[in-house]
Design an enzyme around this catalytic site. Structure first.
Site, PDB file in Angstrom:
ATOM      1  N   VAL A  14       0.839  -1.208   0.000  1.00 20.74           N
ATOM      2  CA  VAL A  14       0.000   0.000   0.000  1.00 20.74           C
ATOM      3  C   VAL A  14       0.875   1.260   0.000  1.00 20.74           C
ATOM      4  O   VAL A  14       0.658   2.183  -0.793  1.00 20.74           O
ATOM      5  CB  VAL A  14      -0.965  -0.008   1.206  1.00 20.74           C
ATOM      6  CG1 VAL A  14      -1.734   1.295   1.297  1.00 20.74           C
ATOM      7  CG2 VAL A  14      -1.926  -1.185   1.105  1.00 20.74           C
ATOM      8  N   LYS A 128      -5.702  -0.751  10.573  1.00 17.77           N
ATOM      9  CA  LYS A 128      -6.864  -0.867  11.470  1.00 17.77           C
ATOM     10  C   LYS A 128      -6.473  -0.924  12.950  1.00 17.77           C
ATOM     11  O   LYS A 128      -7.295  -0.657  13.822  1.00 17.77           O
ATOM     12  CB  LYS A 128      -7.643  -2.160  11.137  1.00 17.77           C
ATOM     13  CG  LYS A 128      -8.335  -2.153   9.797  1.00 17.77           C
ATOM     14  CD  LYS A 128      -8.943  -3.499   9.466  1.00 17.77           C
ATOM     15  CE  LYS A 128      -8.010  -4.427   8.764  1.00 17.77           C
ATOM     16  NZ  LYS A 128      -7.460  -4.069   7.481  1.00 17.77           N
ATOM     17  N   GLU A 156     -10.674   5.904   5.689  1.00 12.45           N
ATOM     18  CA  GLU A 156     -11.626   5.339   4.734  1.00 12.45           C
ATOM     19  C   GLU A 156     -11.306   3.899   4.339  1.00 12.45           C
ATOM     20  O   GLU A 156     -12.183   3.063   4.192  1.00 12.45           O
ATOM     21  CB  GLU A 156     -11.672   6.225   3.481  1.00 12.45           C
ATOM     22  CG  GLU A 156     -12.707   5.819   2.476  1.00 12.45           C
ATOM     23  CD  GLU A 156     -14.097   5.715   3.088  1.00 12.45           C
ATOM     24  OE1 GLU A 156     -14.654   6.750   3.442  1.00 12.45           O
ATOM     25  OE2 GLU A 156     -14.626   4.589   3.230  1.00 12.45           O
ATOM     26  N   VAL A 159     -12.092  -0.165   6.090  1.00 11.34           N
ATOM     27  CA  VAL A 159     -13.213  -1.081   5.816  1.00 11.34           C
ATOM     28  C   VAL A 159     -13.584  -0.922   4.346  1.00 11.34           C
ATOM     29  O   VAL A 159     -13.847   0.191   3.897  1.00 11.34           O
ATOM     30  CB  VAL A 159     -14.457  -0.748   6.682  1.00 11.34           C
ATOM     31  CG1 VAL A 159     -15.572  -1.761   6.415  1.00 11.34           C
ATOM     32  CG2 VAL A 159     -14.108  -0.720   8.162  1.00 11.34           C
ATOM     33  N   GLY A 214      -0.950 -16.414  -3.455  1.00  9.77           N
ATOM     34  CA  GLY A 214      -0.632 -15.250  -2.600  1.00  9.77           C
ATOM     35  C   GLY A 214      -1.858 -14.433  -2.249  1.00  9.77           C
ATOM     36  O   GLY A 214      -1.744 -13.280  -1.828  1.00  9.77           O
ATOM     37  N   GLU A 217      -3.137 -14.422   3.535  1.00  7.69           N
ATOM     38  CA  GLU A 217      -1.943 -14.081   4.313  1.00  7.69           C
ATOM     39  C   GLU A 217      -0.986 -15.277   4.216  1.00  7.69           C
ATOM     40  O   GLU A 217      -1.436 -16.396   3.925  1.00  7.69           O
ATOM     41  CB  GLU A 217      -2.328 -13.858   5.790  1.00  7.69           C
ATOM     42  CG  GLU A 217      -3.172 -12.621   6.045  1.00  7.69           C
ATOM     43  CD  GLU A 217      -2.436 -11.328   5.720  1.00  7.69           C
ATOM     44  OE1 GLU A 217      -1.208 -11.270   5.902  1.00  7.69           O
ATOM     45  OE2 GLU A 217      -3.098 -10.395   5.253  1.00  7.69           O
ATOM     46  N   ASP A 228      -9.487 -10.205  11.213  1.00  9.28           N
ATOM     47  CA  ASP A 228      -9.455  -8.995  10.399  1.00  9.28           C
ATOM     48  C   ASP A 228     -10.886  -8.466  10.200  1.00  9.28           C
ATOM     49  O   ASP A 228     -11.147  -7.267  10.320  1.00  9.28           O
ATOM     50  CB  ASP A 228      -8.775  -9.303   9.055  1.00  9.28           C
ATOM     51  CG  ASP A 228      -8.470  -8.032   8.282  1.00  9.28           C
ATOM     52  OD1 ASP A 228      -7.724  -7.188   8.821  1.00  9.28           O
ATOM     53  OD2 ASP A 228      -9.001  -7.870   7.169  1.00  9.28           O
ATOM     54  N   LYS A 232     -12.754  -4.849  11.437  1.00 15.85           N
ATOM     55  CA  LYS A 232     -13.605  -3.979  10.607  1.00 15.85           C
ATOM     56  C   LYS A 232     -14.968  -3.775  11.278  1.00 15.85           C
ATOM     57  O   LYS A 232     -15.514  -2.668  11.270  1.00 15.85           O
ATOM     58  CB  LYS A 232     -13.778  -4.593   9.217  1.00 15.85           C
ATOM     59  CG  LYS A 232     -12.477  -4.575   8.424  1.00 15.85           C
ATOM     60  CD  LYS A 232     -12.589  -5.369   7.138  1.00 15.85           C
ATOM     61  CE  LYS A 232     -11.258  -5.406   6.409  1.00 15.85           C
ATOM     62  NZ  LYS A 232     -11.247  -6.344   5.279  1.00 15.85           N
ATOM     63  N   GLY A 346      -6.821  -4.998  -2.860  1.00 17.18           N
ATOM     64  CA  GLY A 346      -5.875  -4.668  -3.913  1.00 17.18           C
ATOM     65  C   GLY A 346      -5.142  -3.415  -3.500  1.00 17.18           C
ATOM     66  O   GLY A 346      -5.764  -2.446  -3.059  1.00 17.18           O
TER      67      GLY A 346
HETATM   68  N1  LIG Z   1      -3.375  -4.751   0.948  1.00  8.82           N
HETATM   69  C1  LIG Z   1      -4.634  -4.315   0.903  1.00  8.82           C
HETATM   70  O1  LIG Z   1      -5.374  -4.527  -0.074  1.00  8.82           O
HETATM   71  C2  LIG Z   1      -5.187  -3.516   2.066  1.00  8.82           C
HETATM   72  C3  LIG Z   1      -6.520  -3.053   2.017  1.00  8.82           C
HETATM   73  C4  LIG Z   1      -6.989  -2.238   3.073  1.00  8.82           C
HETATM   74  C5  LIG Z   1      -6.168  -1.951   4.163  1.00  8.82           C
HETATM   75  N2  LIG Z   1      -4.888  -2.481   4.190  1.00  8.82           N
HETATM   76  C6  LIG Z   1      -4.048  -2.196   5.351  1.00  8.82           C
HETATM   77  O2  LIG Z   1      -2.987  -1.337   4.945  1.00  8.82           O
HETATM   78  C7  LIG Z   1      -1.845  -1.589   5.756  1.00  8.82           C
HETATM   79  C8  LIG Z   1      -0.646  -1.865   4.856  1.00  8.82           C
HETATM   80  O3  LIG Z   1      -0.899  -3.025   4.080  1.00  8.82           O
HETATM   81  P1  LIG Z   1       0.266  -3.669   3.175  1.00  8.82           P
HETATM   82  O4  LIG Z   1      -0.394  -4.744   2.393  1.00  8.82           O
HETATM   83  O5  LIG Z   1       1.000  -2.590   2.478  1.00  8.82           O
HETATM   84  O6  LIG Z   1       1.195  -4.290   4.355  1.00  8.82           O
HETATM   85  P2  LIG Z   1       2.699  -4.821   4.239  1.00  8.82           P
HETATM   86  O7  LIG Z   1       3.012  -5.130   2.823  1.00  8.82           O
HETATM   87  O8  LIG Z   1       2.841  -5.848   5.297  1.00  8.82           O
HETATM   88  O9  LIG Z   1       3.602  -3.529   4.643  1.00  8.82           O
HETATM   89  C9  LIG Z   1       3.704  -3.044   5.956  1.00  8.82           C
HETATM   90  C10 LIG Z   1       4.796  -2.009   6.007  1.00  8.82           C
HETATM   91  O10 LIG Z   1       4.836  -1.425   7.300  1.00  8.82           O
HETATM   92  C11 LIG Z   1       6.183  -1.338   7.740  1.00  8.82           C
HETATM   93  N3  LIG Z   1       6.212  -1.261   9.219  1.00  8.82           N
HETATM   94  C12 LIG Z   1       5.915  -2.216  10.127  1.00  8.82           C
HETATM   95  N4  LIG Z   1       6.032  -1.726  11.380  1.00  8.82           N
HETATM   96  C13 LIG Z   1       6.392  -0.419  11.249  1.00  8.82           C
HETATM   97  C14 LIG Z   1       6.667   0.633  12.175  1.00  8.82           C
HETATM   98  N5  LIG Z   1       6.575   0.450  13.503  1.00  8.82           N
HETATM   99  N6  LIG Z   1       7.015   1.861  11.688  1.00  8.82           N
HETATM  100  C15 LIG Z   1       7.115   2.068  10.359  1.00  8.82           C
HETATM  101  N7  LIG Z   1       6.873   1.109   9.422  1.00  8.82           N
HETATM  102  C16 LIG Z   1       6.509  -0.124   9.878  1.00  8.82           C
HETATM  103  C17 LIG Z   1       6.831  -2.579   7.165  1.00  8.82           C
HETATM  104  O11 LIG Z   1       8.230  -2.410   7.167  1.00  8.82           O
HETATM  105  P3  LIG Z   1       9.254  -3.453   6.464  1.00  8.82           P
HETATM  106  O12 LIG Z   1       9.190  -3.119   4.992  1.00  8.82           O
HETATM  107  O13 LIG Z   1      10.560  -3.078   7.085  1.00  8.82           O
HETATM  108  O14 LIG Z   1       8.761  -4.811   6.817  1.00  8.82           O
HETATM  109  C18 LIG Z   1       6.218  -2.572   5.761  1.00  8.82           C
HETATM  110  O15 LIG Z   1       6.934  -1.700   4.905  1.00  8.82           O
HETATM  111  C19 LIG Z   1      -2.194  -2.784   6.661  1.00  8.82           C
HETATM  112  O16 LIG Z   1      -2.577  -2.314   7.930  1.00  8.82           O
HETATM  113  C20 LIG Z   1      -3.381  -3.428   5.945  1.00  8.82           C
HETATM  114  O17 LIG Z   1      -4.252  -4.112   6.827  1.00  8.82           O
HETATM  115  C21 LIG Z   1      -4.383  -3.218   3.169  1.00  8.82           C
END
Ligand SMILES: NC(=O)c1ccc[n+]([C@@H]2O[C@H](COP(=O)([O-])OP(=O)(O)OC[C@H]3O[C@@H](n4cnc5c(N)ncnc54)[C@H](OP(=O)(O)O)[C@@H]3O)[C@@H](O)[C@H]2O)c1
Length: 362
Positions: A14, A128, A156, A159, A214, A217, A228, A232, A346
């Protein structure tokens, strides 16, 4: 030209897509809004890269993007002069005219975000966890600014990802409409599972396939346990004004707790044991013109996430694959509920929603 300085926490899927979109839409935002978004501090879990004056250059941003995409850590990059612990840097820099964006999945960001708000910065959360900590933390993160009905935070995408569920909820609340119930399917992974079951596929096969692609999780139990979806549900419930904690959310896990221990491969191998019971449940639902869905149900009486049997011809019954759907039954939207539906996950759609939140605060 107005400049809004950004702190971006998290450079996973993201966070990186957000950075890409900031670069992609820079001239559009300059022309349309007279606005420049300037990333000044980027953090991953280890450290951060800061350029408070003038922001990080496009070259630096592209270097970070390709480095993180290849699985690197910010601290491996050559310029080590500007490193400092991530959350300390947020505390030092956040102020009026800045927006802090939480794209982590960490529960350590709540305090720095609250501090940023108290110093006049805006806050956007895709994460979240701060919003599902204790009620006081939620209240401090979402409290309206004095003199304005709106908070200086937006969440936003927590959820429904890019589907504007929270904006709709906030508008309904602001108008004084009485929300009786919010229901829906808010997990793409579990949506895909439920449509697979409806098509007669075995539970174990659907999960294995999604895991291989993939789409779950790394440990699919994180999806199947319903936690999760429960987060929400709690965010929706709190948005309705209910004072609740995670322990108040009823959660149905899709596997028995005896399968909680052990490695991922052992879990996947044990899954066929569940095939028969899910097949029978789907057949039973189908005999009465219904289908199985994994649904969130939020009302003043109950907050629950779990399986429901719903008529095939209902909006939830017609939902297919990973799409999300949320429906609001309110005093005004009765008997026909207000229904929102669309692609619910996504990274690009999520980052686009995060960008929309930033623009509202900029
Ligand atoms: N993917 C989706 O479709 C989606 C949809 C809605 C909401 N979300 C939410 O959006 C968020 C990000 O999702 P993602 O898929 O991008 O997750 P991700 O790929 O697991 O990335 C998480 C990032 O956060 C970094 N991080 C962890 N702890 C940290 C801290 N204390 N300070 C600063 N950075 C930190 C990680 O660092 P490293 O790179 O060093 O590991 C990584 O770069 C999550 O909370 C997820 O639930 C995702």
């Amino acid at each position: 030209m107005k400049t809004t300085r950004l702190i971006i926490l998290g450079l996973g899927g993201v966070g990186r897509s957000l950075l890409e979109q900031i670069l992609e839409f820079r001239s559009y935002q300059a022309q349309r809004y007279g606005l420049r978004l300037e990333p000044c501090l980027l953090c991953d879990s280890g450290t951060c890269l800061a350029q408070p004056q003038g922001g990080l250059s496009e070259e630096q941003l592209r270097q970070v993007l390709s480095h993180k995409l290849s699985g690197g850590s910010l601290k491996d990059l050559p310029d080590t002069s500007s490193w400092e612990p991530p959350l300390e840097a947020v505390r030092r820099l956040a102020q009026t005219g800045w927006v802090v964006v939480d794209c982590t999945a960490s529960d350590a960001t709540a305090e720095p975000l609250i501090e940023a708000l108290s110093k006049g910065a805006g806050v956007v959360l895709a994460n979240k966890k701060p919003l599902t900590a204790d009620q006081e933390t939620y209240d401090r993160l979402t409290r309206p600014r004095s003199g304005s009905g709106l908070p200086a935070s937006r969440w936003e995408t927590t959820v429904g990802s890019g589907v504007p569920v929270i904006a709709t909820l906030n508008r309904l609340m602001a108008s004084g409409d009485e929300i009786e119930k919010i229901e829906g399917a808010t997990s793409g992974t579990l949506g895909r599972l439920m449509t697979g079951l409806q098509q007669g596929l075995p539970f174990s096969q659907i999960i294995r396939q999604a895991h291989r692609e993939g789409a779950t999780e790394p440990d699919p139990r994180e999806d199947l346990a319903g936690q999760d979806a429960a987060r929400k549900a709690l965010i929706l419930a709190r948005g309705m004004g209910l004072k609740l904690d995670m322990k108040d959310v009823e959660v149905e896990s899709l596997f028995p707790h005896q399968m909680s221990d052990g490695g991922v491969e052992a879990f996947l191998e044990a899954l066929p044991r569940l095939d028969d019971s899910y097949r029978q449940r789907c057949e039973k639902a189908s005999r009465s013109g219904r289908v199985l869905r994994y649904s969130v149900e939020v009302s003043p009486r109950r907050v629950r996430v779990g399986t429901v049997e719903t008529p095939l011809e209902s909006p939830l019954g017609r939902l297919q694959g990973a799409d999300n759907l949320v429906q609001f039954t309110t005093r005004c939207f009765t008997p026909t509920p207000l229904v929102l539906q669309g692609r619910g996950a996504g990274v690009r759609a999520t980052a686009s929603g995060v960008l929309g939140d930033i623009l509202e605060l900029a």
